[in-house]
Design a protein around this motif. Sequence first.
Motif, short mmCIF file in Angstrom:
data_model
loop_
_atom_site.label_atom_id
_atom_site.label_comp_id
_atom_site.label_asym_id
_atom_site.label_seq_id
_atom_site.Cartn_x
_atom_site.Cartn_y
_atom_site.Cartn_z
N ILE A 214 180.20 27.05 -14.95
CA ILE A 214 180.76 25.99 -15.12
C ILE A 214 182.21 26.04 -15.37
N ALA A 215 183.10 25.65 -14.56
CA ALA A 215 184.62 25.66 -14.90
C ALA A 215 185.23 24.77 -15.84
N SER A 216 184.57 23.38 -15.87
CA SER A 216 185.05 22.39 -16.66
C SER A 216 183.71 21.56 -17.12
N GLY A 217 183.64 20.99 -18.08
CA GLY A 217 182.46 19.95 -18.20
C GLY A 217 182.89 19.12 -19.35
N GLU A 218 181.97 18.11 -19.58
CA GLU A 218 181.98 17.15 -20.89
C GLU A 218 180.79 16.38 -20.82
N VAL A 219 180.27 15.99 -21.97
CA VAL A 219 179.10 15.25 -22.33
C VAL A 219 179.43 13.90 -22.71
N GLY A 231 177.75 6.85 -26.65
CA GLY A 231 178.33 6.66 -25.42
C GLY A 231 180.12 7.38 -25.48
N ARG A 232 180.13 7.89 -26.66
CA ARG A 232 181.36 8.71 -26.63
C ARG A 232 181.43 10.18 -25.67
N LEU A 233 182.69 10.26 -25.13
CA LEU A 233 182.82 11.26 -24.33
C LEU A 233 183.48 12.47 -25.03
N ILE A 234 182.87 13.58 -24.82
CA ILE A 234 183.41 14.82 -25.63
C ILE A 234 183.56 15.89 -24.41
N PRO A 235 184.70 16.38 -24.46
CA PRO A 235 184.99 17.53 -23.29
C PRO A 235 184.43 19.18 -23.99
N PHE A 236 184.13 20.02 -22.99
CA PHE A 236 183.49 21.04 -23.36
C PHE A 236 184.52 22.21 -23.61
N THR A 237 184.46 22.92 -24.50
CA THR A 237 185.60 24.15 -24.60
C THR A 237 185.03 25.20 -23.64
N ARG A 238 186.13 26.14 -23.23
CA ARG A 238 185.83 27.22 -22.32
C ARG A 238 184.42 28.09 -22.82
N ARG A 239 184.31 28.30 -24.05
CA ARG A 239 183.12 29.12 -24.61
C ARG A 239 181.76 28.41 -24.37
N VAL A 240 181.77 27.14 -24.34
CA VAL A 240 180.72 26.50 -24.25
C VAL A 240 180.50 26.25 -22.72
N CYS A 241 181.17 26.18 -22.01
CA CYS A 241 180.97 26.19 -20.54
C CYS A 241 180.56 27.42 -20.22
N ALA A 242 181.04 28.62 -20.73
CA ALA A 242 180.42 30.02 -20.44
C ALA A 242 179.04 30.10 -20.82
N CYS A 243 178.81 29.68 -22.17
CA CYS A 243 177.55 29.77 -22.58
C CYS A 243 176.52 28.87 -21.59
N LEU A 244 176.68 27.62 -21.45
CA LEU A 244 175.88 26.79 -20.71
C LEU A 244 175.72 27.42 -19.31
N SER A 245 176.57 27.84 -18.80
CA SER A 245 176.55 28.50 -17.41
C SER A 245 175.28 29.44 -17.41
N LEU A 246 174.97 30.33 -18.36
CA LEU A 246 173.84 31.23 -18.48
C LEU A 246 172.69 30.29 -19.03
N TRP A 247 172.85 29.53 -19.70
CA TRP A 247 171.59 28.77 -20.31
C TRP A 247 171.14 27.67 -19.00
N SER A 249 171.42 28.16 -16.01
CA SER A 249 170.91 28.92 -14.82
C SER A 249 169.36 29.43 -14.94
N ARG A 250 168.72 29.19 -16.15
CA ARG A 250 167.26 29.26 -16.33
C ARG A 250 166.72 28.18 -15.89
N GLU A 257 166.42 13.79 -15.76
CA GLU A 257 165.76 13.27 -17.04
C GLU A 257 165.40 14.49 -17.70
N SER A 258 165.38 15.70 -17.15
CA SER A 258 164.92 16.81 -18.20
C SER A 258 165.76 17.09 -19.36
N PHE A 259 165.23 17.68 -20.45
CA PHE A 259 166.19 17.80 -21.64
C PHE A 259 167.00 19.05 -21.24
N VAL A 260 168.15 19.11 -21.89
CA VAL A 260 169.05 20.08 -21.77
C VAL A 260 168.18 21.49 -22.58
N PHE A 261 167.87 21.22 -23.53
CA PHE A 261 167.10 22.06 -24.81
C PHE A 261 165.74 21.65 -24.61
#
Length: 267
Positions: A214-219, A231-247, A249-250, A257-261
């Motif tokens: 994940i190079a960039s992202g927001e939620v 409905g508020r828009l929040i950008p992700f930091t670099r370390r969140v992007c790196a961590c979410l990339s691994l998570w 990928s599982r 519609e699937s839950f992120v967690f």
Amino acid sequence: MSLYRRGGTWWYKFSFSGQLIRESAKTNSKTVARGAELARRRELEQAYNHIPKRERVPLFSNAADVWLAGKTGLAPKSTERYEQCVPHLREEFGKRLVCDIDANDVAEFQRKRLAAGVSNRTVNYEVGALRGVLRQFGLWGPIADRVRALPERHDVGRAVSAGDEAKLIAAASASRSPALLPLLLISLDTGMRTSEVQALRHRDLKLTWVNGNIASGEVIVPKSKTAAGTGRLIPFTRRVCACLSLWLSRFPDAAPESFVFPFHQVG
């Protein structure tokens, strides 16, 4: 009006508004049957003249159960909090009629709960539940001015220092649960509430993938405690992007519609 026996039971019979009323008094006492006949006739007369029937005042334990059953549409945590409050109220007031509870009783309840080591905030929650039960019968208004809420502390929180944050991240990284680190980093870097993070679905994430990362992202927060928060828009930091990339990928087959967690167990 007349009474007569049928077997060992007394019955009454009388005419009301052109109708013959014949009912069992369900007693073998003539005196009780005569009282039942008069009460039944009085009930019919009041209904005929649109005189409202006086509502019976219940025991507090029964009134609390009815009130709790009617608390629908609340957030799960609010419902759970009320369910935790009612048993303590039932222990104190359960065998009393709701009309017998006054401001002095509320003050005594507050004193007992504080003596038991309960926090002011919890006692205020419990008195709030008591207020809801009494309000059903119009019994809170007369004592409301004499009931004082306990002072609450609003300075119990503290900012997490850089050192403490590093310790938290290290502990989450060493955890057997692979979800703990991404949960922690998202919470730290976005400021989202726990319930907001838990409710996230894949459709709420706007991610830019480059070479499997994940190079960039927001939620977009799908549901919040307040209308302004939804409905508020929040950008992700670099370390969140790196961590979410691994998570993420599982879950290569996850649907929008699937839950992120999603729910899972460790060990």
